[in-house]
Motif scaffolding. Structure first.
Motif, PDB file in Angstrom:
ATOM      1  N   THR A  54       7.451  -2.940   6.580  1.00 51.74           N
ATOM      2  CA  THR A  54       6.854  -4.267   6.484  1.00 51.74           C
ATOM      3  C   THR A  54       6.356  -4.692   7.850  1.00 51.74           C
ATOM      4  O   THR A  54       7.075  -4.601   8.833  1.00 51.74           O
ATOM      5  CB  THR A  54       7.880  -5.289   5.962  1.00 51.74           C
ATOM      6  OG1 THR A  54       8.317  -4.880   4.662  1.00 51.74           O
ATOM      7  CG2 THR A  54       7.256  -6.677   5.857  1.00 51.74           C
ATOM      8  N   LEU A  55       5.123  -5.156   7.896  1.00 54.96           N
ATOM      9  CA  LEU A  55       4.486  -5.484   9.161  1.00 54.96           C
ATOM     10  C   LEU A  55       3.871  -6.868   9.113  1.00 54.96           C
ATOM     11  O   LEU A  55       3.131  -7.196   8.204  1.00 54.96           O
ATOM     12  CB  LEU A  55       3.399  -4.452   9.480  1.00 54.96           C
ATOM     13  CG  LEU A  55       2.633  -4.624  10.782  1.00 54.96           C
ATOM     14  CD1 LEU A  55       3.549  -4.437  11.977  1.00 54.96           C
ATOM     15  CD2 LEU A  55       1.491  -3.619  10.855  1.00 54.96           C
ATOM     16  N   GLY A  68       7.791   8.687  -2.634  1.00 56.04           N
ATOM     17  CA  GLY A  68       6.727   7.827  -2.159  1.00 56.04           C
ATOM     18  C   GLY A  68       7.044   7.161  -0.833  1.00 56.04           C
ATOM     19  O   GLY A  68       8.181   7.166  -0.364  1.00 56.04           O
ATOM     20  N   ALA A  69       6.018   6.598  -0.220  1.00 63.12           N
ATOM     21  CA  ALA A  69       6.147   5.778   0.986  1.00 63.12           C
ATOM     22  C   ALA A  69       5.240   4.574   0.822  1.00 63.12           C
ATOM     23  O   ALA A  69       4.235   4.639   0.118  1.00 63.12           O
ATOM     24  CB  ALA A  69       5.767   6.573   2.227  1.00 63.12           C
ATOM     25  N   ALA A  70       5.591   3.465   1.467  1.00 65.37           N
ATOM     26  CA  ALA A  70       4.803   2.245   1.310  1.00 65.37           C
ATOM     27  C   ALA A  70       4.745   1.470   2.607  1.00 65.37           C
ATOM     28  O   ALA A  70       5.666   1.514   3.419  1.00 65.37           O
ATOM     29  CB  ALA A  70       5.387   1.366   0.202  1.00 65.37           C
ATOM     30  N   VAL A  71       3.642   0.766   2.805  1.00 64.22           N
ATOM     31  CA  VAL A  71       3.469  -0.184   3.895  1.00 64.22           C
ATOM     32  C   VAL A  71       3.171  -1.537   3.264  1.00 64.22           C
ATOM     33  O   VAL A  71       2.273  -1.659   2.440  1.00 64.22           O
ATOM     34  CB  VAL A  71       2.307   0.225   4.824  1.00 64.22           C
ATOM     35  CG1 VAL A  71       2.024  -0.874   5.848  1.00 64.22           C
ATOM     36  CG2 VAL A  71       2.609   1.541   5.530  1.00 64.22           C
ATOM     37  N   GLN A  72       3.926  -2.544   3.649  1.00 65.96           N
ATOM     38  CA  GLN A  72       3.724  -3.888   3.112  1.00 65.96           C
ATOM     39  C   GLN A  72       3.275  -4.817   4.224  1.00 65.96           C
ATOM     40  O   GLN A  72       3.950  -4.952   5.246  1.00 65.96           O
ATOM     41  CB  GLN A  72       5.010  -4.416   2.479  1.00 65.96           C
ATOM     42  CG  GLN A  72       4.840  -5.790   1.825  1.00 65.96           C
ATOM     43  CD  GLN A  72       6.104  -6.265   1.132  1.00 65.96           C
ATOM     44  OE1 GLN A  72       7.149  -5.655   1.272  1.00 65.96           O
ATOM     45  NE2 GLN A  72       6.000  -7.350   0.398  1.00 65.96           N
ATOM     46  N   SER A 120      -1.435   5.683   5.984  1.00 69.35           N
ATOM     47  CA  SER A 120      -1.813   4.655   6.961  1.00 69.35           C
ATOM     48  C   SER A 120      -2.716   3.631   6.292  1.00 69.35           C
ATOM     49  O   SER A 120      -3.359   3.907   5.277  1.00 69.35           O
ATOM     50  CB  SER A 120      -2.522   5.275   8.175  1.00 69.35           C
ATOM     51  OG  SER A 120      -3.712   5.921   7.784  1.00 69.35           O
ATOM     52  N   VAL A 121      -2.739   2.417   6.859  1.00 68.15           N
ATOM     53  CA  VAL A 121      -3.558   1.326   6.348  1.00 68.15           C
ATOM     54  C   VAL A 121      -4.493   0.860   7.452  1.00 68.15           C
ATOM     55  O   VAL A 121      -4.079   0.715   8.607  1.00 68.15           O
ATOM     56  CB  VAL A 121      -2.683   0.151   5.855  1.00 68.15           C
ATOM     57  CG1 VAL A 121      -3.554  -0.970   5.302  1.00 68.15           C
ATOM     58  CG2 VAL A 121      -1.686   0.621   4.803  1.00 68.15           C
ATOM     59  N   LYS A 122      -5.743   0.619   7.095  1.00 67.96           N
ATOM     60  CA  LYS A 122      -6.751   0.183   8.060  1.00 67.96           C
ATOM     61  C   LYS A 122      -7.490  -1.038   7.507  1.00 67.96           C
ATOM     62  O   LYS A 122      -7.428  -1.325   6.309  1.00 67.96           O
ATOM     63  CB  LYS A 122      -7.758   1.312   8.333  1.00 67.96           C
ATOM     64  CG  LYS A 122      -7.120   2.623   8.791  1.00 67.96           C
ATOM     65  CD  LYS A 122      -8.151   3.728   8.904  1.00 67.96           C
ATOM     66  CE  LYS A 122      -7.502   5.058   9.228  1.00 67.96           C
ATOM     67  NZ  LYS A 122      -6.940   5.082  10.590  1.00 67.96           N
ATOM     68  N   ILE A 123      -8.190  -1.741   8.404  1.00 66.37           N
ATOM     69  CA  ILE A 123      -9.038  -2.862   8.020  1.00 66.37           C
ATOM     70  C   ILE A 123     -10.477  -2.527   8.395  1.00 66.37           C
ATOM     71  O   ILE A 123     -10.767  -2.152   9.532  1.00 66.37           O
ATOM     72  CB  ILE A 123      -8.630  -4.167   8.735  1.00 66.37           C
ATOM     73  CG1 ILE A 123      -7.220  -4.600   8.327  1.00 66.37           C
ATOM     74  CG2 ILE A 123      -9.628  -5.284   8.441  1.00 66.37           C
ATOM     75  CD1 ILE A 123      -7.097  -5.080   6.906  1.00 66.37           C
ATOM     76  N   TYR A 130       0.861  -1.180   0.000  1.00 67.49           N
ATOM     77  CA  TYR A 130       0.000   0.000   0.000  1.00 67.49           C
ATOM     78  C   TYR A 130       0.900   1.233   0.000  1.00 67.49           C
ATOM     79  O   TYR A 130       1.770   1.371   0.864  1.00 67.49           O
ATOM     80  CB  TYR A 130      -0.909  -0.023   1.223  1.00 67.49           C
ATOM     81  CG  TYR A 130      -1.585  -1.365   1.390  1.00 67.49           C
ATOM     82  CD1 TYR A 130      -2.777  -1.667   0.749  1.00 67.49           C
ATOM     83  CD2 TYR A 130      -0.976  -2.377   2.149  1.00 67.49           C
ATOM     84  CE1 TYR A 130      -3.366  -2.913   0.868  1.00 67.49           C
ATOM     85  CE2 TYR A 130      -1.559  -3.627   2.267  1.00 67.49           C
ATOM     86  CZ  TYR A 130      -2.747  -3.890   1.624  1.00 67.49           C
ATOM     87  OH  TYR A 130      -3.323  -5.132   1.736  1.00 67.49           O
ATOM     88  N   ALA A 131       0.710   2.132  -0.984  1.00 67.21           N
ATOM     89  CA  ALA A 131       1.675   3.207  -1.192  1.00 67.21           C
ATOM     90  C   ALA A 131       0.980   4.541  -1.418  1.00 67.21           C
ATOM     91  O   ALA A 131      -0.190   4.607  -1.810  1.00 67.21           O
ATOM     92  CB  ALA A 131       2.580   2.881  -2.382  1.00 67.21           C
TER      93      ALA A 131
END
Length: 218
Positions: free
Chosen positions: A127-128, A157-161, A97-100, A84-85
């Protein structure tokens, strides 16, 4: 060009607000990779009045429903993976940020969340692994943060994996479903004062919300 400054916006508490619990067996995660169901990619661009923009994206997303050892039909678990970027145009800083978003048909009780797997920060990505256990009453849905906030700078850019990130519905007696939400907020010169959470910037304050493909957890 207008300027803004707003008090009271709190940065996401991220990993600081969650408690540690045991993750599921790694052997189950290994078999899950082979049978993971791919989810649709997505992207979104929001543009401000002065031409500034933020692009958010969701790629390589997949989920795998994990059979629970008790096999009593009173719980659901899925392993979620994806990247997610967010990236701002020249001059635009912000946070990602990433949410569910998840819901259950019948009864879910109890709450906990964990980063019981691994958490590695290495610019420009994070990475989480680990998971969340969701507190949902019958017929309700909840939104839960799954990661710390990741900042992005002008033109970068920034990313969460997420890697085998566990989504658990501990007492779900019916069907369960979930989807991801990617949220990016920013502006030209966007910054948050660490002392009083003052948010400053110029031009348009941009906020982009990108929803993922819903999936059922069997």
């Amino acid at each position: 060009m207008s300027k803004f400054s707003k008090l009271g916006l709190r940065r996401a508490a991220g990993a600081c607000a969650i408690t540690a619990v045991a993750a599921i067996g790694l052997a189950s995660m290994g078999s899950g990779n082979a049978a993971a169901a791919p989810l649709a990619n997505g992207q979104k661009v929001v543009t401000g009045l002065d031409g500034e923009s933020i692009k958010t994206s969701r790629t390589a997303e997949s989920q795998f429903s994990v059979a629970r050892v008790a096999n009593n039909g009173l719980g659901r678990t899925a392993l979620l993976s994806g990247t997610y970027a967010a990236q701002g145009s020249d001059g635009v800083n912000g946070k990602l940020s990433v949410k569910i978003l998840a819901g259950c048909q019948i009864d879910v009780s109890g709450f906990s969340a964990t980063t019981g797997g691994s958490l590695t920060v290495a610019p420009p990505s994070l990475t989480l692994s680990g998971g969340i256990s969701l507190p949902i009453k019958p017929g309700e849905a909840t939104i839960q943060d799954v990661s710390v906030t990741k900042k992005f700078k002008s033109g970068k850019g920034a990313a969460v994996q997420l890697s085998n990130f566990e989504i658990e519905f501990p007492n779900c007696g019916g069907y369960a479903s979930a989807r991801t939400i990617v949220v990016a907020t920013g502006a030209k010169g966007y910054d948050i004062n660490a002392d009083d959470d003052t948010v400053t910037g110029e031009g348009t304050l941009l906020k982009s919300t990108l929803y993922g493909q819903p999936f059922f957890v069997s």
